[in-house]
Scaffold this motif. Structure first.
Motif, mmCIF file in Angstrom:
data_model
loop_
_atom_site.group_PDB
_atom_site.id
_atom_site.type_symbol
_atom_site.label_atom_id
_atom_site.label_comp_id
_atom_site.label_asym_id
_atom_site.label_seq_id
_atom_site.Cartn_x
_atom_site.Cartn_y
_atom_site.Cartn_z
ATOM 1 N N VAL A 49 0.984 -1.262 -0.075
ATOM 2 C CA VAL A 49 -0.093 -0.026 0.007
ATOM 3 C C VAL A 49 0.870 1.098 -0.088
ATOM 4 O O VAL A 49 1.929 1.280 0.420
ATOM 5 C CB VAL A 49 -0.870 -0.222 1.143
ATOM 6 N N LYS A 50 0.364 2.321 -0.473
ATOM 7 C CA LYS A 50 0.950 3.584 -0.469
ATOM 8 C C LYS A 50 0.578 4.370 0.474
ATOM 9 O O LYS A 50 -0.769 4.638 0.656
ATOM 10 C CB LYS A 50 0.754 4.323 -1.721
ATOM 11 N N VAL A 51 1.550 4.835 1.461
ATOM 12 C CA VAL A 51 1.156 5.503 2.502
ATOM 13 C C VAL A 51 1.720 6.846 2.762
ATOM 14 O O VAL A 51 2.906 6.994 2.331
ATOM 15 C CB VAL A 51 1.663 4.747 3.870
ATOM 16 N N PRO A 52 0.921 8.027 2.798
ATOM 17 C CA PRO A 52 1.626 9.404 3.034
ATOM 18 C C PRO A 52 2.550 9.501 4.220
ATOM 19 O O PRO A 52 2.009 9.168 5.311
ATOM 20 C CB PRO A 52 0.491 10.313 2.982
ATOM 21 N N THR A 53 3.874 9.971 4.095
ATOM 22 C CA THR A 53 4.377 10.324 5.120
ATOM 23 C C THR A 53 5.313 11.612 5.111
ATOM 24 O O THR A 53 5.300 12.095 3.930
ATOM 25 C CB THR A 53 5.635 9.231 5.459
ATOM 26 N N GLU A 54 5.558 12.483 6.209
ATOM 27 C CA GLU A 54 6.074 13.660 6.089
ATOM 28 C C GLU A 54 7.571 13.595 6.086
ATOM 29 O O GLU A 54 8.176 12.619 7.022
ATOM 30 C CB GLU A 54 5.670 14.488 7.237
ATOM 31 N N LYS A 55 8.442 14.043 5.305
ATOM 32 C CA LYS A 55 9.859 14.002 5.449
ATOM 33 C C LYS A 55 10.266 15.491 5.251
ATOM 34 O O LYS A 55 9.694 16.371 4.758
ATOM 35 C CB LYS A 55 10.158 13.104 4.138
ATOM 36 N N ARG A 56 11.588 15.600 5.674
ATOM 37 C CA ARG A 56 12.163 16.915 5.679
ATOM 38 C C ARG A 56 13.139 16.898 4.472
ATOM 39 O O ARG A 56 13.974 15.677 4.256
ATOM 40 C CB ARG A 56 12.871 17.262 6.780
ATOM 41 N N ASP A 57 13.233 17.860 3.864
ATOM 42 C CA ASP A 57 14.087 17.914 2.643
ATOM 43 C C ASP A 57 15.498 18.445 3.188
ATOM 44 O O ASP A 57 15.578 18.822 4.215
ATOM 45 C CB ASP A 57 13.553 18.967 1.394
ATOM 46 N N LEU A 58 16.345 18.724 2.233
ATOM 47 C CA LEU A 58 17.733 19.370 2.290
ATOM 48 C C LEU A 58 17.637 20.787 3.345
ATOM 49 O O LEU A 58 18.458 20.815 4.166
ATOM 50 C CB LEU A 58 18.272 19.829 1.105
ATOM 51 N N PHE A 59 16.710 21.638 3.350
ATOM 52 C CA PHE A 59 16.640 22.819 4.117
ATOM 53 C C PHE A 59 15.700 22.672 5.209
ATOM 54 O O PHE A 59 15.349 23.813 5.954
ATOM 55 C CB PHE A 59 16.174 24.013 3.221
ATOM 56 N N GLY A 60 15.305 21.422 5.604
ATOM 57 C CA GLY A 60 14.402 21.341 6.470
ATOM 58 C C GLY A 60 13.033 21.715 6.683
ATOM 59 O O GLY A 60 12.171 21.584 7.483
ATOM 60 N N ILE A 61 12.428 21.739 5.237
ATOM 61 C CA ILE A 61 11.185 22.134 5.175
ATOM 62 C C ILE A 61 10.415 20.628 4.854
ATOM 63 O O ILE A 61 10.806 19.675 4.163
ATOM 64 C CB ILE A 61 10.980 22.719 3.650
ATOM 65 N N LYS A 62 9.138 20.707 5.565
ATOM 66 C CA LYS A 62 8.605 19.178 5.592
ATOM 67 C C LYS A 62 7.745 19.304 4.215
ATOM 68 O O LYS A 62 7.200 20.193 3.920
ATOM 69 C CB LYS A 62 7.473 19.331 6.721
ATOM 70 N N LYS A 63 7.728 18.283 3.653
ATOM 71 C CA LYS A 63 6.649 17.749 2.596
ATOM 72 C C LYS A 63 6.130 16.447 2.627
ATOM 73 O O LYS A 63 6.790 15.620 3.120
ATOM 74 C CB LYS A 63 7.645 17.955 1.434
ATOM 75 N N THR A 64 4.925 15.931 2.357
ATOM 76 C CA THR A 64 4.440 14.798 2.416
ATOM 77 C C THR A 64 4.786 13.856 1.132
ATOM 78 O O THR A 64 4.462 14.364 -0.060
ATOM 79 C CB THR A 64 2.705 15.101 2.463
ATOM 80 N N VAL A 65 5.281 12.859 1.092
ATOM 81 C CA VAL A 65 5.609 11.895 0.047
ATOM 82 C C VAL A 65 4.805 10.630 0.339
ATOM 83 O O VAL A 65 4.368 10.271 1.441
ATOM 84 C CB VAL A 65 6.929 11.592 0.149
ATOM 85 N N MET A 66 4.616 9.912 -0.749
ATOM 86 C CA MET A 66 3.762 8.709 -0.640
ATOM 87 C C MET A 66 4.937 7.389 -0.712
ATOM 88 O O MET A 66 5.797 7.304 -1.956
ATOM 89 C CB MET A 66 2.991 8.301 -1.983
ATOM 90 N N GLU A 67 5.116 6.662 0.318
ATOM 91 C CA GLU A 67 5.804 5.737 0.454
ATOM 92 C C GLU A 67 5.112 4.406 0.252
ATOM 93 O O GLU A 67 4.048 3.954 0.658
ATOM 94 C CB GLU A 67 6.619 5.588 1.709
ATOM 95 N N THR A 68 5.610 3.421 -0.230
ATOM 96 C CA THR A 68 5.162 1.888 -0.538
ATOM 97 C C THR A 68 5.720 1.234 0.661
ATOM 98 O O THR A 68 6.726 0.944 0.875
ATOM 99 C CB THR A 68 5.571 1.424 -1.684
ATOM 100 N N ARG A 69 4.600 0.463 1.386
ATOM 101 C CA ARG A 69 4.977 -0.332 2.376
ATOM 102 C C ARG A 69 4.238 -1.729 2.373
ATOM 103 O O ARG A 69 3.019 -1.705 1.712
ATOM 104 C CB ARG A 69 4.438 0.339 3.729
ATOM 105 N N THR A 70 4.734 -2.557 2.809
ATOM 106 C CA THR A 70 4.141 -4.066 2.720
ATOM 107 C C THR A 70 3.412 -4.212 4.302
ATOM 108 O O THR A 70 3.830 -4.043 5.205
ATOM 109 C CB THR A 70 4.872 -5.072 2.629
ATOM 110 N N ILE A 71 1.981 -4.419 4.363
ATOM 111 C CA ILE A 71 1.183 -4.796 5.480
ATOM 112 C C ILE A 71 0.639 -6.063 5.398
ATOM 113 O O ILE A 71 0.331 -6.628 4.334
ATOM 114 C CB ILE A 71 0.313 -3.575 5.501
ATOM 115 N N GLU A 72 0.424 -6.681 6.510
ATOM 116 C CA GLU A 72 -0.536 -7.921 6.500
ATOM 117 C C GLU A 72 -2.009 -7.550 6.936
ATOM 118 O O GLU A 72 -2.136 -6.860 7.681
ATOM 119 C CB GLU A 72 0.074 -8.919 7.543
ATOM 120 N N VAL A 73 -2.862 -8.150 6.140
ATOM 121 C CA VAL A 73 -4.163 -8.096 6.457
ATOM 122 C C VAL A 73 -5.007 -9.294 6.418
ATOM 123 O O VAL A 73 -4.479 -10.267 5.747
ATOM 124 C CB VAL A 73 -4.962 -7.082 5.564
#
Length: 63
Positions: free
Chosen positions: A7-31
């Motif tokens: 699944v793609k999960v939105p996560t907040e990451k900081r870039d080079l200058f410390g600005i937060k941005k939301t990116v979509m990461e792919t993670r494996t979950i068990e359901v």
């Protein structure tokens, strides 16, 4: 029974200058079975994306 699903999960990451941005990461979950079937039904009923609509227009020559 457990199913592994990517699944793609939105996560907040900081870039080079410390600005937060939301990116979509792919993670494996068990359901479980019930949730897995529900996810498959929802995926099947999703509307077409723009790229798919353009592809179908090219295939069927709709203008």
């Amino acid at each position: 029974m457990q199913h592994k699903v990517k699944v793609k999960v939105p996560t907040e990451k900081r870039d080079l200058f410390g600005i937060k941005k939301t990116v979509m990461e792919t993670r494996t979950i068990e359901v479980d079975d019930k949730t897995y079937r529900k996810m498959l039904r929802e995926q099947k009923n999703q509307p077409y994306s723009i790229e798919e609509m353009m592809l179908y227009d090219d295939i069927f020559f709709d203008d």
